[in-house]
Design a protein around this motif. Structure first.
Motif, PDB file in Angstrom:
ATOM      1  N   GLY A 288       0.816  -1.197   0.000  1.00  0.00           N
ATOM      2  CA  GLY A 288       0.000   0.000   0.000  1.00  0.00           C
ATOM      3  C   GLY A 288       0.854   1.253   0.000  1.00  0.00           C
ATOM      4  N   GLY A 289       0.210   2.396  -0.188  1.00  0.00           N
ATOM      5  CA  GLY A 289       0.929   3.653  -0.184  1.00  0.00           C
ATOM      6  C   GLY A 289       0.075   4.764  -0.729  1.00  0.00           C
ATOM      7  N   LEU A 290       0.728   5.872  -0.994  1.00  0.00           N
ATOM      8  CA  LEU A 290       0.060   7.052  -1.537  1.00  0.00           C
ATOM      9  C   LEU A 290       0.334   7.136  -3.029  1.00  0.00           C
ATOM     10  CD1 LEU A 290      -1.418   9.780  -1.185  1.00  0.00           C
ATOM     11  CD2 LEU A 290       0.814  10.784  -0.670  1.00  0.00           C
ATOM     12  N   VAL A 291      -0.723   7.292  -3.807  1.00  0.00           N
ATOM     13  CA  VAL A 291      -0.570   7.348  -5.256  1.00  0.00           C
ATOM     14  C   VAL A 291      -1.560   8.366  -5.802  1.00  0.00           C
ATOM     15  CG1 VAL A 291      -2.211   5.466  -5.659  1.00  0.00           C
ATOM     16  CG2 VAL A 291      -0.451   5.950  -7.366  1.00  0.00           C
ATOM     17  N   GLN A 292      -1.209   8.988  -6.901  1.00  0.00           N
ATOM     18  CA  GLN A 292      -2.121   9.937  -7.532  1.00  0.00           C
ATOM     19  C   GLN A 292      -3.186   9.202  -8.330  1.00  0.00           C
ATOM     20  OE1 GLN A 292       0.321  12.691  -9.796  1.00  0.00           O
ATOM     21  NE2 GLN A 292       0.254  14.173  -8.131  1.00  0.00           N
ATOM     22  N   ALA A 293      -4.313   9.835  -8.497  1.00  0.00           N
ATOM     23  CA  ALA A 293      -5.373   9.265  -9.319  1.00  0.00           C
ATOM     24  C   ALA A 293      -4.827   8.946 -10.708  1.00  0.00           C
ATOM     25  CB  ALA A 293      -6.546  10.229  -9.416  1.00  0.00           C
ATOM     26  N   GLY A 294      -5.212   7.777 -11.203  1.00  0.00           N
ATOM     27  CA  GLY A 294      -4.721   7.316 -12.490  1.00  0.00           C
ATOM     28  C   GLY A 294      -3.489   6.433 -12.389  1.00  0.00           C
ATOM     29  N   GLY A 295      -2.894   6.388 -11.218  1.00  0.00           N
ATOM     30  CA  GLY A 295      -1.707   5.582 -11.020  1.00  0.00           C
ATOM     31  C   GLY A 295      -2.011   4.131 -10.714  1.00  0.00           C
ATOM     32  N   SER A 296      -0.954   3.372 -10.416  1.00  0.00           N
ATOM     33  CA  SER A 296      -1.075   1.933 -10.175  1.00  0.00           C
ATOM     34  C   SER A 296      -0.351   1.544  -8.889  1.00  0.00           C
ATOM     35  CB  SER A 296      -0.477   1.139 -11.329  1.00  0.00           C
ATOM     36  OG  SER A 296      -1.167   1.385 -12.535  1.00  0.00           O
ATOM     37  N   LEU A 297      -0.819   0.485  -8.293  1.00  0.00           N
ATOM     38  CA  LEU A 297      -0.158  -0.151  -7.151  1.00  0.00           C
ATOM     39  C   LEU A 297      -0.369  -1.649  -7.268  1.00  0.00           C
ATOM     40  CD1 LEU A 297      -1.091   1.963  -3.973  1.00  0.00           C
ATOM     41  CD2 LEU A 297       1.181   1.691  -4.957  1.00  0.00           C
TER      42      LEU A 297
ATOM     43  N   VAL B  43      -8.247   0.711   3.549  1.00  0.00           N
ATOM     44  CA  VAL B  43      -7.352  -0.332   4.028  1.00  0.00           C
ATOM     45  C   VAL B  43      -7.723  -1.628   3.311  1.00  0.00           C
ATOM     46  CG1 VAL B  43      -6.513  -1.633   6.000  1.00  0.00           C
ATOM     47  CG2 VAL B  43      -7.111   0.796   6.255  1.00  0.00           C
ATOM     48  N   TYR B  44      -6.752  -2.238   2.704  1.00  0.00           N
ATOM     49  CA  TYR B  44      -6.958  -3.462   1.931  1.00  0.00           C
ATOM     50  C   TYR B  44      -6.476  -4.659   2.741  1.00  0.00           C
ATOM     51  CZ  TYR B  44      -8.253  -0.848  -2.221  1.00  0.00           C
ATOM     52  OH  TYR B  44      -8.912  -0.042  -3.120  1.00  0.00           O
ATOM     53  N   TYR B  45      -7.329  -5.674   2.779  1.00  0.00           N
ATOM     54  CA  TYR B  45      -7.053  -6.880   3.555  1.00  0.00           C
ATOM     55  C   TYR B  45      -7.050  -8.101   2.649  1.00  0.00           C
ATOM     56  CZ  TYR B  45      -8.536  -3.961   7.517  1.00  0.00           C
ATOM     57  OH  TYR B  45      -8.663  -2.966   8.453  1.00  0.00           O
ATOM     58  N   CYS B  46      -6.067  -8.956   2.829  1.00  0.00           N
ATOM     59  CA  CYS B  46      -6.137 -10.258   2.173  1.00  0.00           C
ATOM     60  C   CYS B  46      -6.855 -11.233   3.104  1.00  0.00           C
ATOM     61  CB  CYS B  46      -4.754 -10.766   1.785  1.00  0.00           C
ATOM     62  SG  CYS B  46      -3.516 -10.765   3.094  1.00  0.00           S
ATOM     63  N   HIS B  47      -7.523 -12.169   2.505  1.00  0.00           N
ATOM     64  CA  HIS B  47      -8.399 -13.085   3.247  1.00  0.00           C
ATOM     65  C   HIS B  47      -8.425 -14.415   2.503  1.00  0.00           C
ATOM     66  CE1 HIS B  47     -12.464 -14.943   3.497  1.00  0.00           C
ATOM     67  NE2 HIS B  47     -12.371 -14.639   4.775  1.00  0.00           N
ATOM     68  N   VAL B  48      -8.363 -15.503   3.235  1.00  0.00           N
ATOM     69  CA  VAL B  48      -8.478 -16.815   2.609  1.00  0.00           C
ATOM     70  C   VAL B  48      -9.444 -17.681   3.414  1.00  0.00           C
ATOM     71  CG1 VAL B  48      -6.140 -16.712   1.655  1.00  0.00           C
ATOM     72  CG2 VAL B  48      -6.527 -17.829   3.868  1.00  0.00           C
TER      73      VAL B  48
ATOM     74  N   ARG C 122      -3.433  -8.330   8.242  1.00  0.00           N
ATOM     75  CA  ARG C 122      -3.589  -7.092   9.000  1.00  0.00           C
ATOM     76  C   ARG C 122      -4.082  -5.930   8.175  1.00  0.00           C
ATOM     77  NH1 ARG C 122       1.000  -5.678  13.523  1.00  0.00           N
ATOM     78  NH2 ARG C 122       0.211  -7.030  15.139  1.00  0.00           N
ATOM     79  N   GLY C 123      -3.845  -5.921   6.916  1.00  0.00           N
ATOM     80  CA  GLY C 123      -4.283  -4.812   6.099  1.00  0.00           C
ATOM     81  C   GLY C 123      -3.160  -3.874   5.731  1.00  0.00           C
ATOM     82  N   THR C 124      -3.322  -3.263   4.560  1.00  0.00           N
ATOM     83  CA  THR C 124      -2.358  -2.283   4.091  1.00  0.00           C
ATOM     84  C   THR C 124      -3.130  -1.086   3.545  1.00  0.00           C
ATOM     85  OG1 THR C 124      -0.416  -1.960   2.654  1.00  0.00           O
ATOM     86  CG2 THR C 124      -2.154  -3.385   1.799  1.00  0.00           C
ATOM     87  N   LEU C 125      -2.695   0.122   3.877  1.00  0.00           N
ATOM     88  CA  LEU C 125      -3.436   1.333   3.535  1.00  0.00           C
ATOM     89  C   LEU C 125      -3.091   1.819   2.139  1.00  0.00           C
ATOM     90  CD1 LEU C 125      -5.286   3.710   4.346  1.00  0.00           C
ATOM     91  CD2 LEU C 125      -3.240   4.808   5.310  1.00  0.00           C
TER      92      LEU C 125
END
Length: 116
Positions: free
Chosen positions: A8-17, A92-97, A108-111
């Protein structure tokens, strides 16, 4: 099963992660692999899903065509490639299985913050 998300991180609109989730423990029993997100003040929502039996994927309408979920052959890592990001993707993005016995596990999640 333990999960640890990153990327996760800070990105401008139109960008990718690209988010990554390292999975350890009894990976062979995992059937379903998912990414959820929780935006500020909102409930957690399912963003992308992958079924490991047939490899089928599914996405929330809001991310279709922009996000791609994938995993390695041995389910060691779960990825979420996010393109053309929008401010409303912030959260906040969480992976789940879930395994074959319907036990579920969360990372735990990544922002992710998308600026306009």
């Amino acid at each position: 099963v333990q999960l640890q998300a990153s990327g996760g991180g800070l990105v401008q609109a139109g960008g990718s992660l690209k988010l990554s989730c390292v999975i350890s423990g009894s990976r062979n029993s995992i059937n379903d692999m998912n990414w959820y997100r929780q935006a500020p003040g909102k409930q957690r929502e399912l963003v992308a899903a992958l079924n490991t039996d047939g490899g089928s994927t599914d996405y929330a309408d809001s991310v279709k065509g922009r996000f791609t979920i994938s995993t390695t052959d041995i389910k060691h890592r779960l990825y979420l490639q996010m393109n053309t990001l929008k401010p409303e993707d912030t959260g906040v993005y969480y992976c789940h299985v879930q395994d074959r016995w319907s036990e579920t596990y969360w990372g735990r999640g990544t922002l992710v913050t998308v600026s306009s």
